[in-house]
Design a protein around this motif. Structure first.
Motif, PDB file in Angstrom:
ATOM      1  N   ASP A 197       0.866  -1.180   0.000  1.00 25.18           N
ATOM      2  CA  ASP A 197       0.000   0.000   0.000  1.00 25.18           C
ATOM      3  C   ASP A 197       0.898   1.223   0.000  1.00 25.18           C
ATOM      4  O   ASP A 197       1.668   1.442   0.947  1.00 25.18           O
ATOM      5  CB  ASP A 197      -0.910   0.019   1.235  1.00 25.18           C
ATOM      6  N   ILE A 198       0.800   2.025  -1.061  1.00 21.35           N
ATOM      7  CA  ILE A 198       1.673   3.185  -1.193  1.00 21.35           C
ATOM      8  C   ILE A 198       1.000   4.227  -2.078  1.00 21.35           C
ATOM      9  O   ILE A 198       0.407   3.884  -3.103  1.00 21.35           O
ATOM     10  CB  ILE A 198       3.046   2.760  -1.771  1.00 21.35           C
ATOM     11  N   GLY A 199       1.032   5.485  -1.653  1.00 24.30           N
ATOM     12  CA  GLY A 199       0.448   6.554  -2.448  1.00 24.30           C
ATOM     13  C   GLY A 199      -1.046   6.423  -2.664  1.00 24.30           C
ATOM     14  O   GLY A 199      -1.582   6.941  -3.637  1.00 24.30           O
ATOM     15  N   GLY A 200      -1.728   5.705  -1.767  1.00 20.53           N
ATOM     16  CA  GLY A 200      -3.164   5.476  -1.934  1.00 20.53           C
ATOM     17  C   GLY A 200      -3.490   4.331  -2.869  1.00 20.53           C
ATOM     18  O   GLY A 200      -4.669   4.057  -3.119  1.00 20.53           O
ATOM     19  N   LEU A 201      -2.469   3.657  -3.375  1.00 21.95           N
ATOM     20  CA  LEU A 201      -2.653   2.527  -4.283  1.00 21.95           C
ATOM     21  C   LEU A 201      -2.420   1.215  -3.546  1.00 21.95           C
ATOM     22  O   LEU A 201      -1.576   1.135  -2.656  1.00 21.95           O
ATOM     23  CB  LEU A 201      -1.661   2.616  -5.447  1.00 21.95           C
ATOM     24  N   ARG A 202      -3.148   0.187  -3.942  1.00 21.22           N
ATOM     25  CA  ARG A 202      -2.881  -1.163  -3.454  1.00 21.22           C
ATOM     26  C   ARG A 202      -2.277  -1.975  -4.594  1.00 21.22           C
ATOM     27  O   ARG A 202      -2.874  -2.126  -5.661  1.00 21.22           O
ATOM     28  CB  ARG A 202      -4.140  -1.838  -2.919  1.00 21.22           C
ATOM     29  N   ILE A 203      -1.079  -2.488  -4.334  1.00 16.32           N
ATOM     30  CA  ILE A 203      -0.307  -3.211  -5.341  1.00 16.32           C
ATOM     31  C   ILE A 203      -0.031  -4.621  -4.816  1.00 16.32           C
ATOM     32  O   ILE A 203       0.306  -4.794  -3.645  1.00 16.32           O
ATOM     33  CB  ILE A 203       1.019  -2.477  -5.620  1.00 16.32           C
ATOM     34  N   VAL A 204      -0.158  -5.610  -5.678  1.00 15.42           N
ATOM     35  CA  VAL A 204       0.180  -6.992  -5.317  1.00 15.42           C
ATOM     36  C   VAL A 204       1.269  -7.471  -6.264  1.00 15.42           C
ATOM     37  O   VAL A 204       1.159  -7.333  -7.486  1.00 15.42           O
ATOM     38  CB  VAL A 204      -1.050  -7.917  -5.401  1.00 15.42           C
ATOM     39  N   SER A 205       2.340  -8.027  -5.707  1.00 16.34           N
ATOM     40  CA  SER A 205       3.423  -8.561  -6.526  1.00 16.34           C
ATOM     41  C   SER A 205       3.377 -10.084  -6.536  1.00 16.34           C
ATOM     42  O   SER A 205       3.124 -10.719  -5.517  1.00 16.34           O
ATOM     43  CB  SER A 205       4.783  -8.079  -6.012  1.00 16.34           C
ATOM     44  N   ASP A 206       3.601 -10.648  -7.715  1.00 18.65           N
ATOM     45  CA  ASP A 206       3.679 -12.097  -7.927  1.00 18.65           C
ATOM     46  C   ASP A 206       2.608 -12.860  -7.151  1.00 18.65           C
ATOM     47  O   ASP A 206       2.901 -13.623  -6.220  1.00 18.65           O
ATOM     48  CB  ASP A 206       5.069 -12.601  -7.551  1.00 18.65           C
ATOM     49  N   PRO A 207       1.329 -12.691  -7.521  1.00 14.85           N
ATOM     50  CA  PRO A 207       0.254 -13.335  -6.756  1.00 14.85           C
ATOM     51  C   PRO A 207       0.255 -14.856  -6.894  1.00 14.85           C
ATOM     52  O   PRO A 207       0.293 -15.399  -7.993  1.00 14.85           O
ATOM     53  CB  PRO A 207      -1.021 -12.726  -7.377  1.00 14.85           C
ATOM     54  N   THR A 208       0.245 -15.514  -5.746  1.00 17.45           N
ATOM     55  CA  THR A 208       0.146 -16.983  -5.696  1.00 17.45           C
ATOM     56  C   THR A 208      -0.854 -17.333  -4.598  1.00 17.45           C
ATOM     57  O   THR A 208      -0.533 -17.220  -3.422  1.00 17.45           O
ATOM     58  CB  THR A 208       1.513 -17.627  -5.392  1.00 17.45           C
ATOM     59  N   PHE A 209      -2.043 -17.738  -4.982  1.00 13.45           N
ATOM     60  CA  PHE A 209      -3.121 -17.974  -4.024  1.00 13.45           C
ATOM     61  C   PHE A 209      -3.579 -19.423  -3.963  1.00 13.45           C
ATOM     62  O   PHE A 209      -4.492 -19.751  -3.210  1.00 13.45           O
ATOM     63  CB  PHE A 209      -4.312 -17.069  -4.339  1.00 13.45           C
ATOM     64  N   ASP A 210      -2.966 -20.325  -4.730  1.00 10.42           N
ATOM     65  CA  ASP A 210      -3.335 -21.733  -4.656  1.00 10.42           C
ATOM     66  C   ASP A 210      -3.005 -22.309  -3.281  1.00 10.42           C
ATOM     67  O   ASP A 210      -2.090 -21.839  -2.595  1.00 10.42           O
ATOM     68  CB  ASP A 210      -2.582 -22.542  -5.714  1.00 10.42           C
ATOM     69  N   GLU A 211      -3.730 -23.340  -2.919  1.00  6.12           N
ATOM     70  CA  GLU A 211      -3.397 -24.067  -1.700  1.00  6.12           C
ATOM     71  C   GLU A 211      -2.190 -24.976  -1.950  1.00  6.12           C
ATOM     72  O   GLU A 211      -1.739 -25.135  -3.080  1.00  6.12           O
ATOM     73  CB  GLU A 211      -4.609 -24.880  -1.236  1.00  6.12           C
ATOM     74  N   ALA A 212      -1.692 -25.576  -0.879  1.00  7.49           N
ATOM     75  CA  ALA A 212      -0.532 -26.458  -0.993  1.00  7.49           C
ATOM     76  C   ALA A 212      -0.836 -27.637  -1.903  1.00  7.49           C
ATOM     77  O   ALA A 212      -1.964 -28.131  -1.970  1.00  7.49           O
ATOM     78  CB  ALA A 212      -0.120 -26.947   0.392  1.00  7.49           C
ATOM     79  N   GLY A 213       0.218 -28.096  -2.610  1.00  8.75           N
ATOM     80  CA  GLY A 213       0.065 -29.239  -3.488  1.00  8.75           C
ATOM     81  C   GLY A 213       1.055 -29.178  -4.629  1.00  8.75           C
ATOM     82  O   GLY A 213       1.814 -28.221  -4.764  1.00  8.75           O
ATOM     83  N   PRO A 214       1.094 -30.205  -5.472  1.00 11.40           N
ATOM     84  CA  PRO A 214       2.036 -30.216  -6.589  1.00 11.40           C
ATOM     85  C   PRO A 214       1.676 -29.170  -7.635  1.00 11.40           C
ATOM     86  O   PRO A 214       0.494 -28.915  -7.899  1.00 11.40           O
ATOM     87  CB  PRO A 214       1.900 -31.634  -7.152  1.00 11.40           C
ATOM     88  N   GLN A 215       2.711 -28.549  -8.201  1.00  9.83           N
ATOM     89  CA  GLN A 215       2.550 -27.578  -9.286  1.00  9.83           C
ATOM     90  C   GLN A 215       3.575 -27.945 -10.359  1.00  9.83           C
ATOM     91  O   GLN A 215       4.661 -27.388 -10.402  1.00  9.83           O
ATOM     92  CB  GLN A 215       2.793 -26.158  -8.762  1.00  9.83           C
ATOM     93  N   GLY A 216       3.224 -28.911 -11.182  1.00 13.08           N
ATOM     94  CA  GLY A 216       4.174 -29.382 -12.174  1.00 13.08           C
ATOM     95  C   GLY A 216       5.363 -30.046 -11.481  1.00 13.08           C
ATOM     96  O   GLY A 216       5.186 -30.926 -10.637  1.00 13.08           O
TER      97      GLY A 216
END
Length: 267
Positions: free
Chosen positions: A23-42
């Motif tokens: 949160d900066i300058g009134g903006l909300r920024i998300v970097s490299d979003p990863t929201f999956d639950e635990a488990g295999p990813q390839g």
């Protein structure tokens, strides 16, 4: 975490893996979003889900994607989340693959956003990153491993914040420091990611000692580590990071908090 992350004036929280909310300058920024639950990813394995999900993050103004080629930096739910944002900034090749609303930035090019706090614009500068050893074989586009970029956020009256992406190169950090003096805070991907089949198992991101060296080179007063847990291919975690900063005499720079807890970006 079921309640929405409260808006901050100037702060960052790491949700797990590489995912940070800024949160900066009134903006909300998300970097490299990863929201999956635990488990295999390839060929990778996610060992823990995020401290807060998409609903807790709420509406965002900007998503930063250092690279989309690897699921530990952009997984399935993270990709869907990014597609709902008004703007995604990433590398040119990644932007082509992601499509709208992604805009591709080559290193040393910038993009400006108006700030809701009335302070003018926030400038996002793309900066280089090397996702592996300096002497690693480069692809047809000149990249080690794949295209990756970092970001520098700046604006009048705001701290200048560097988000490293998956960079393993101190030489690259030194170049960024020369070209962008006065970095106040750094979010460093510091888990020493290793994949045995790549580059003889050498680190693909900063190890702990290189993270401390990067902090010294940048001259940052605040360092927030990220991308050191939640995935099986990280070879170093928080204890190694804290020890490296202690041994370098830089412990006072390090800001560590439980995932989902806000860390101020100013003193």
């Amino acid at each position: 975490m079921s309640t929405e992350l409260s808006r901050q004036e100037c702060a960052v929280t790491v949700l797990g893996g590489p995912t940070a909310v800024i949160d900066i300058g009134g903006l909300r920024i998300v970097s490299d979003p990863t929201f999956d639950e635990a488990g295999p990813q390839g060929y990778l394995t996610k060992t823990a889900g995020p401290a807060a999900g998409e609903d807790a993050v709420g509406p965002v103004d900007l998503v930063l994607v250092s690279h989309e080629a690897h699921p530990d930096n952009l997984d399935g739910r993270g990709r869907a989340f990014a597609k709902t944002a008004p703007l995604v900034l990433t590398g040119p090749l990644a932007a082509q693959r992601l499509g709208s609303p992604a805009v591709g930035l080559s290193p040393w090019t910038g993009h400006s956003l108006p700030r809701p706090d009335g302070g003018g614009d926030l400038t996002v500068l793309a900066v280089p990153a090397v996702h592996g050893p300096e002497d690693g074989e480069r692809d047809a586009d000149g990249n080690v491993n794949c295209e990756v970029i970092g970001f520098v956020l700046s604006g009048q009256g705001l701290p200048t914040v560097y988000v490293s992406g998956d960079n393993a190169s101190i030489r690259t950090v030194a170049e960024i420091s020369r070209r962008v003096p006065g970095i106040d805070a750094a979010v460093l991907h510091a888990g020493a990611a290793r994949v045995p089949a790549k580059f003889d198992g050498r680190p693909l991101s900063l190890d702990s000692r290189r993270a401390a060296a990067a902090a010294a080179v940048l001259g940052a007063e605040i360092v927030v580590p990220a991308h050191y847990d939640g995935w099986a291919h990280f070879s170093e975690g928080l204890p190694e990071i804290e020890l490296a900063f202690h041994e370098a005499g830089l412990s006072s720079l390090l800001r560590v908090a439980p995932h989902g807890t806000w860390v101020p970006l100013t003193h």
